[in-house]
Design a protein around this motif. Structure first.
Motif, PDB file in Angstrom:
ATOM      1  N   VAL A  82      26.122  64.734  41.056  1.00 32.06           N
ATOM      2  CA  VAL A  82      27.456  64.122  40.981  1.00 32.06           C
ATOM      3  C   VAL A  82      28.417  65.060  40.253  1.00 32.06           C
ATOM      4  O   VAL A  82      29.563  65.252  40.682  1.00 32.06           O
ATOM      5  CB  VAL A  82      27.397  62.739  40.303  1.00 32.06           C
ATOM      6  CG1 VAL A  82      28.793  62.193  40.040  1.00 32.06           C
ATOM      7  CG2 VAL A  82      26.593  61.769  41.162  1.00 32.06           C
ATOM      8  N   THR A 105      29.096  60.270  48.853  1.00 33.56           N
ATOM      9  CA  THR A 105      29.283  60.506  47.417  1.00 33.56           C
ATOM     10  C   THR A 105      30.630  61.184  47.163  1.00 33.56           C
ATOM     11  O   THR A 105      31.364  60.801  46.235  1.00 33.56           O
ATOM     12  CB  THR A 105      28.126  61.353  46.858  1.00 33.56           C
ATOM     13  OG1 THR A 105      26.891  60.703  47.170  1.00 33.56           O
ATOM     14  CG2 THR A 105      28.250  61.544  45.358  1.00 33.56           C
ATOM     15  N   GLU A 111      21.997  52.532  48.964  1.00 31.70           N
ATOM     16  CA  GLU A 111      23.411  52.346  49.329  1.00 31.70           C
ATOM     17  C   GLU A 111      23.971  53.551  50.078  1.00 31.70           C
ATOM     18  O   GLU A 111      25.120  53.537  50.522  1.00 31.70           O
ATOM     19  CB  GLU A 111      24.269  52.093  48.076  1.00 31.70           C
ATOM     20  CG  GLU A 111      23.944  50.801  47.346  1.00 31.70           C
ATOM     21  CD  GLU A 111      22.684  50.920  46.481  1.00 31.70           C
ATOM     22  OE1 GLU A 111      22.409  52.015  45.936  1.00 31.70           O
ATOM     23  OE2 GLU A 111      21.966  49.911  46.366  1.00 31.70           O
ATOM     24  N   THR A 151      23.320  59.510  43.203  1.00 37.94           N
ATOM     25  CA  THR A 151      23.772  59.186  41.844  1.00 37.94           C
ATOM     26  C   THR A 151      23.186  60.108  40.783  1.00 37.94           C
ATOM     27  O   THR A 151      23.509  59.965  39.600  1.00 37.94           O
ATOM     28  CB  THR A 151      23.419  57.720  41.500  1.00 37.94           C
ATOM     29  OG1 THR A 151      22.012  57.527  41.651  1.00 37.94           O
ATOM     30  CG2 THR A 151      24.177  56.748  42.407  1.00 37.94           C
ATOM     31  N   GLU A 152      22.315  61.039  41.187  1.00 34.57           N
ATOM     32  CA  GLU A 152      21.731  62.000  40.240  1.00 34.57           C
ATOM     33  C   GLU A 152      22.871  62.696  39.493  1.00 34.57           C
ATOM     34  O   GLU A 152      23.743  63.321  40.108  1.00 34.57           O
ATOM     35  CB  GLU A 152      20.883  63.014  41.008  1.00 34.57           C
ATOM     36  CG  GLU A 152      20.539  64.279  40.250  1.00 34.57           C
ATOM     37  CD  GLU A 152      19.735  64.022  38.980  1.00 34.57           C
ATOM     38  OE1 GLU A 152      20.014  64.699  37.980  1.00 34.57           O
ATOM     39  OE2 GLU A 152      18.850  63.150  38.992  1.00 34.57           O
ATOM     40  N   PRO A 153      22.924  62.588  38.148  1.00 27.33           N
ATOM     41  CA  PRO A 153      24.063  63.103  37.389  1.00 27.33           C
ATOM     42  C   PRO A 153      24.406  64.568  37.643  1.00 27.33           C
ATOM     43  O   PRO A 153      25.589  64.921  37.752  1.00 27.33           O
ATOM     44  CB  PRO A 153      23.665  62.874  35.925  1.00 27.33           C
ATOM     45  CG  PRO A 153      22.728  61.702  35.981  1.00 27.33           C
ATOM     46  CD  PRO A 153      21.974  61.863  37.278  1.00 27.33           C
ATOM     47  N   THR A 158      20.279  57.049  47.542  1.00 25.56           N
ATOM     48  CA  THR A 158      20.012  55.672  47.142  1.00 25.56           C
ATOM     49  C   THR A 158      20.020  54.767  48.379  1.00 25.56           C
ATOM     50  O   THR A 158      20.499  55.155  49.444  1.00 25.56           O
ATOM     51  CB  THR A 158      21.095  55.152  46.168  1.00 25.56           C
ATOM     52  OG1 THR A 158      22.334  55.039  46.881  1.00 25.56           O
ATOM     53  CG2 THR A 158      21.252  56.067  44.960  1.00 25.56           C
ATOM     54  N   VAL A 200      24.316  56.795  48.879  1.00 27.99           N
ATOM     55  CA  VAL A 200      25.004  57.796  48.065  1.00 27.99           C
ATOM     56  C   VAL A 200      23.982  58.504  47.178  1.00 27.99           C
ATOM     57  O   VAL A 200      22.812  58.128  47.137  1.00 27.99           O
ATOM     58  CB  VAL A 200      26.127  57.170  47.195  1.00 27.99           C
ATOM     59  CG1 VAL A 200      27.230  56.595  48.062  1.00 27.99           C
ATOM     60  CG2 VAL A 200      25.574  56.126  46.249  1.00 27.99           C
ATOM     61  N   ARG A 202      33.335  58.626  47.505  1.00 33.75           N
ATOM     62  CA  ARG A 202      33.389  57.778  46.312  1.00 33.75           C
ATOM     63  C   ARG A 202      34.107  58.496  45.166  1.00 33.75           C
ATOM     64  O   ARG A 202      34.945  57.909  44.468  1.00 33.75           O
ATOM     65  CB  ARG A 202      31.973  57.381  45.896  1.00 33.75           C
ATOM     66  CG  ARG A 202      31.924  56.496  44.674  1.00 33.75           C
ATOM     67  CD  ARG A 202      30.506  56.148  44.300  1.00 33.75           C
ATOM     68  NE  ARG A 202      30.040  55.061  45.137  1.00 33.75           N
ATOM     69  CZ  ARG A 202      28.866  54.477  44.995  1.00 33.75           C
ATOM     70  NH1 ARG A 202      28.024  54.883  44.056  1.00 33.75           N
ATOM     71  NH2 ARG A 202      28.502  53.483  45.780  1.00 33.75           N
TER      72      ARG A 202
END
Length: 192
Positions: A169, A23, A160, A164-166, A158, A162, A26
């Motif tokens: 992030v 993450t 994938e 993605t939980e806001p 996830t 990573v 990214r």
């Protein structure tokens, strides 16, 4: 171009800390600034052994040490194994604290950030002071930033690999902001 090395303190491919590192990578790649981002595999570090060090080490070990020595920033995501860093992380930091044939140890003066992740709700926050203390003992320089501890991280990972939980992030993006701010304020020199 500034070089950022990312390291997960867990060597399991689907670990929570590997997801944090993916993450962060990214987020760095989404920035307007250009960074050379690489990941350090802790699998390349044999158990610390002064006899092996005296013999020059292994090619994989020497490459890993060179990777960190050339970095402008190191970002570590640490698990909490009974409240302490993993053995593989501690072992790698021991190797990276040693200069070997170089003029200085790879961690000496290296700006570093620590984050943690765990399956539990506290996110391994209790490990961070221990990792910071070890890094300080190794001569690393800690970048001042908000502490990020990712709780329930396995559930947040996830398919994938990573997170993605806001809210996570956003917290990790704040950590990346601190790294970017440090790099912008620090003249980049050719790595020794």
């Amino acid at each position: 171009m500034p070089k950022i090395v990312l390291a997960s303190g867990s060597i399991r491919r689907e670990s929570a800390n590997a997801a944090v590192i993916a993450t962060v990578r990214r987020l760095l790649e989404q920035r307007d600034e250009s960074y050379e981002v690489t990941e350090l595999s802790l699998r390349h570090f044999p158990l610390f052994d002064e006899d092996l060090e005296s013999d020059g080490g292994t090619p994989e070990l020497l490459a890993a040490k060179a990777q960190v020595a050339s970095a402008d920033v190191l970002i570590i995501s640490s698990p909490a194994y009974n409240g302490y860093p993993s053995g593989v992380l501690k072992n790698a930091l021991d190797w990276l604290s040693r200069p070997g044939d170089a003029d200085r140890a790879p961690l000496e003066g290296l700006p570093t950030v620590v984050v943690s992740a765990s399956p539990g709700p506290a996110g391994g926050e209790n490990v961070q002071p221990h990792v910071r203390q070890i890094l300080g003992n190794c001569g690393a320089t800690l970048i001042d930033c908000e502490q990020v501890a990712v709780g329930n991280a396995i559930e947040l990972r996830t398919p994938e690999g990573v997170i993605t939980e806001p809210s996570v992030v956003k917290a990790l993006d704040g950590l990346v902001d601190a790294v970017a701010g440090h790099l912008a304020a620090t003249p980049q020199e050719a790595a020794a």
